[in-house]
Scaffold this motif. Structure first.
Motif, PDB file in Angstrom:
ATOM      1  N   GLN A 145     -10.316   3.955   0.532  1.00  0.00           N
ATOM      2  CA  GLN A 145      -9.980   3.776  -0.877  1.00  0.00           C
ATOM      3  C   GLN A 145      -8.974   4.829  -1.338  1.00  0.00           C
ATOM      4  N   LEU A 146      -9.148   6.062  -0.893  1.00  0.00           N
ATOM      5  CA  LEU A 146      -8.192   7.116  -1.245  1.00  0.00           C
ATOM      6  C   LEU A 146      -6.810   6.812  -0.669  1.00  0.00           C
ATOM      7  N   LEU A 147      -6.777   6.321   0.565  1.00  0.00           N
ATOM      8  CA  LEU A 147      -5.502   5.997   1.196  1.00  0.00           C
ATOM      9  C   LEU A 147      -4.821   4.831   0.488  1.00  0.00           C
ATOM     10  N   GLU A 148      -5.596   3.864   0.014  1.00  0.00           N
ATOM     11  CA  GLU A 148      -5.015   2.759  -0.739  1.00  0.00           C
ATOM     12  C   GLU A 148      -4.332   3.267  -2.011  1.00  0.00           C
ATOM     13  N   THR A 149      -5.007   4.163  -2.704  1.00  0.00           N
ATOM     14  CA  THR A 149      -4.421   4.735  -3.927  1.00  0.00           C
ATOM     15  C   THR A 149      -3.158   5.517  -3.602  1.00  0.00           C
ATOM     16  N   TYR A 150      -3.201   6.294  -2.521  1.00  0.00           N
ATOM     17  CA  TYR A 150      -2.032   7.075  -2.112  1.00  0.00           C
ATOM     18  C   TYR A 150      -0.864   6.166  -1.739  1.00  0.00           C
ATOM     19  N   LEU A 151      -1.130   5.134  -0.941  1.00  0.00           N
ATOM     20  CA  LEU A 151      -0.066   4.215  -0.527  1.00  0.00           C
ATOM     21  C   LEU A 151       0.491   3.431  -1.713  1.00  0.00           C
ATOM     22  N   ASP A 152      -0.358   3.087  -2.665  1.00  0.00           N
ATOM     23  CA  ASP A 152       0.128   2.391  -3.858  1.00  0.00           C
ATOM     24  C   ASP A 152       1.163   3.226  -4.606  1.00  0.00           C
ATOM     25  N   ARG A 153       1.029   4.549  -4.517  1.00  0.00           N
ATOM     26  CA  ARG A 153       1.965   5.444  -5.216  1.00  0.00           C
ATOM     27  C   ARG A 153       3.248   5.656  -4.421  1.00  0.00           C
ATOM     28  N   VAL A 154       3.117   5.900  -3.118  1.00  0.00           N
ATOM     29  CA  VAL A 154       4.298   6.276  -2.332  1.00  0.00           C
ATOM     30  C   VAL A 154       5.008   5.079  -1.710  1.00  0.00           C
ATOM     31  N   HIS A 155       4.307   3.971  -1.542  1.00  0.00           N
ATOM     32  CA  HIS A 155       4.906   2.788  -0.905  1.00  0.00           C
ATOM     33  C   HIS A 155       4.248   1.539  -1.496  1.00  0.00           C
ATOM     34  N   PRO A 156       4.649   1.150  -2.714  1.00  0.00           N
ATOM     35  CA  PRO A 156       3.947   0.082  -3.447  1.00  0.00           C
ATOM     36  C   PRO A 156       3.863  -1.252  -2.707  1.00  0.00           C
ATOM     37  N   THR A 157       4.766  -1.515  -1.771  1.00  0.00           N
ATOM     38  CA  THR A 157       4.766  -2.824  -1.089  1.00  0.00           C
ATOM     39  C   THR A 157       4.006  -2.794   0.238  1.00  0.00           C
ATOM     40  N   TRP A 158       3.210  -1.763   0.454  1.00  0.00           N
ATOM     41  CA  TRP A 158       2.588  -1.604   1.766  1.00  0.00           C
ATOM     42  C   TRP A 158       1.645  -2.756   2.112  1.00  0.00           C
ATOM     43  N   ARG A 159       0.967  -3.303   1.127  1.00  0.00           N
ATOM     44  CA  ARG A 159       0.034  -4.402   1.414  1.00  0.00           C
ATOM     45  C   ARG A 159       0.784  -5.622   1.955  1.00  0.00           C
ATOM     46  N   GLU A 160       1.905  -5.945   1.305  1.00  0.00           N
ATOM     47  CA  GLU A 160       2.705  -7.076   1.766  1.00  0.00           C
ATOM     48  C   GLU A 160       3.271  -6.819   3.158  1.00  0.00           C
ATOM     49  N   ASP A 161       3.692  -5.568   3.398  1.00  0.00           N
ATOM     50  CA  ASP A 161       4.245  -5.228   4.712  1.00  0.00           C
ATOM     51  C   ASP A 161       3.196  -5.367   5.807  1.00  0.00           C
ATOM     52  N   VAL A 162       1.981  -4.902   5.533  1.00  0.00           N
ATOM     53  CA  VAL A 162       0.908  -5.004   6.526  1.00  0.00           C
ATOM     54  C   VAL A 162       0.569  -6.464   6.798  1.00  0.00           C
TER      55      VAL A 162
END
Length: 232
Positions: A145-162
């Motif tokens: 959950q912490l990593l999700e919050t961090y990635l949302d800040r630094v790389h907002p499109t990470w979910r789509e990329d994964v």
């Protein structure tokens, strides 16, 4: 009761007439007035008790005790405090030590476990952070959950990329494609079964979670071996 009111009025007038009143500390002055009023109320309570009026004496006694703070409920006056700046919060989980800056909302942290142990998150590529997230999803949900919050800040499109990467890696049935399996094991198409087993063994020695590797990558390596050996 009239004598009591006259006594309180006289006390207040006397305090106002003291020299240097205008230079007095308001908080200290309020405390002096409260203590003086409490003393007068207690004195009047004793007087009424002697005169045979216990009901009035009890009321005045309660007022005097309240003013003197004997019952622990006397009000206190405090100056409003300015909001503090430069504060931060630290959260430690099984895999991470994360810090949040209250002013800027910026997040940072250090990896405590896994293949990136000792690395700061800001030194990892988004793909590497996503890999760490994969490892934490099932075994350490708090870190995930912490990593999700961090990635949302630094790389907002990470979910789509994964999601896109996983779709490209598998066929329409969700199975890993042989081309991806060869790539994961570092082999060329047409490699023998022995080469597949050797590549799998070498990678698992590096990636096994018990050796500080990645749970997600170890699972991918196992699946790649199965795909190539089962297609024979």
């Amino acid at each position: 009761m009239q004598f009591l009111l006259l006594g309180l009025a006289a006390l207040v007038l006397a305090l106002f007439s003291i020299g240097g009143f205008t230079r007095a500390n308001p908080a200290a002055l309020a405390r002096q007035l409260r203590l003086a009023g409490g003393a007068v109320a207690l004195g009047a309570s004793a007087l009424f008790l002697i005169r045979g009026a216990p009901g009035v004496a009890a009321v005045l006694g309660m007022i005097g005790s309240w003013l003197l703070g004997w019952n622990g409920t006397a009000p206190t006056w405090r100056r409003p405090q300015a909001p503090k700046t430069g504060q931060s919060s630290t959260v430690t989980t099984d895999h991470l030590e994360m810090e949040l800056d209250h002013d800027s909302g910026a997040m940072g942290g250090r990896v405590l476990k896994g293949m990136f142990t000792g690395r700061n998150l800001d030194t990892l590529k988004p793909a590497e952070v996503a890999l760490l997230w994969h490892d934490c999803r099932f075994i350490d949900p708090q870190s995930a959950q912490l990593l999700e919050t961090y990635l949302d800040r630094v790389h907002p499109t990470w979910r789509e990329d994964v999601s896109r990467g996983e779709r490209e890696m598998r066929d329409h049935d969700g199975r890993m494609q042989p081309e991806q399996a060869y790539e994961i094991l570092g082999l060329k198409p047409g490699a023998t079964d022995e080469e597949v087993r050797r590549a799998h063994r070498d990678l698992m020695l590096k990636l096994h979670p018990d050796r500080g590797g990645s749970t997600y990558l170890a699972a991918q390596v196992n699946e790649a071996k199965d795909v190539l050996l089962n297609q024979r």
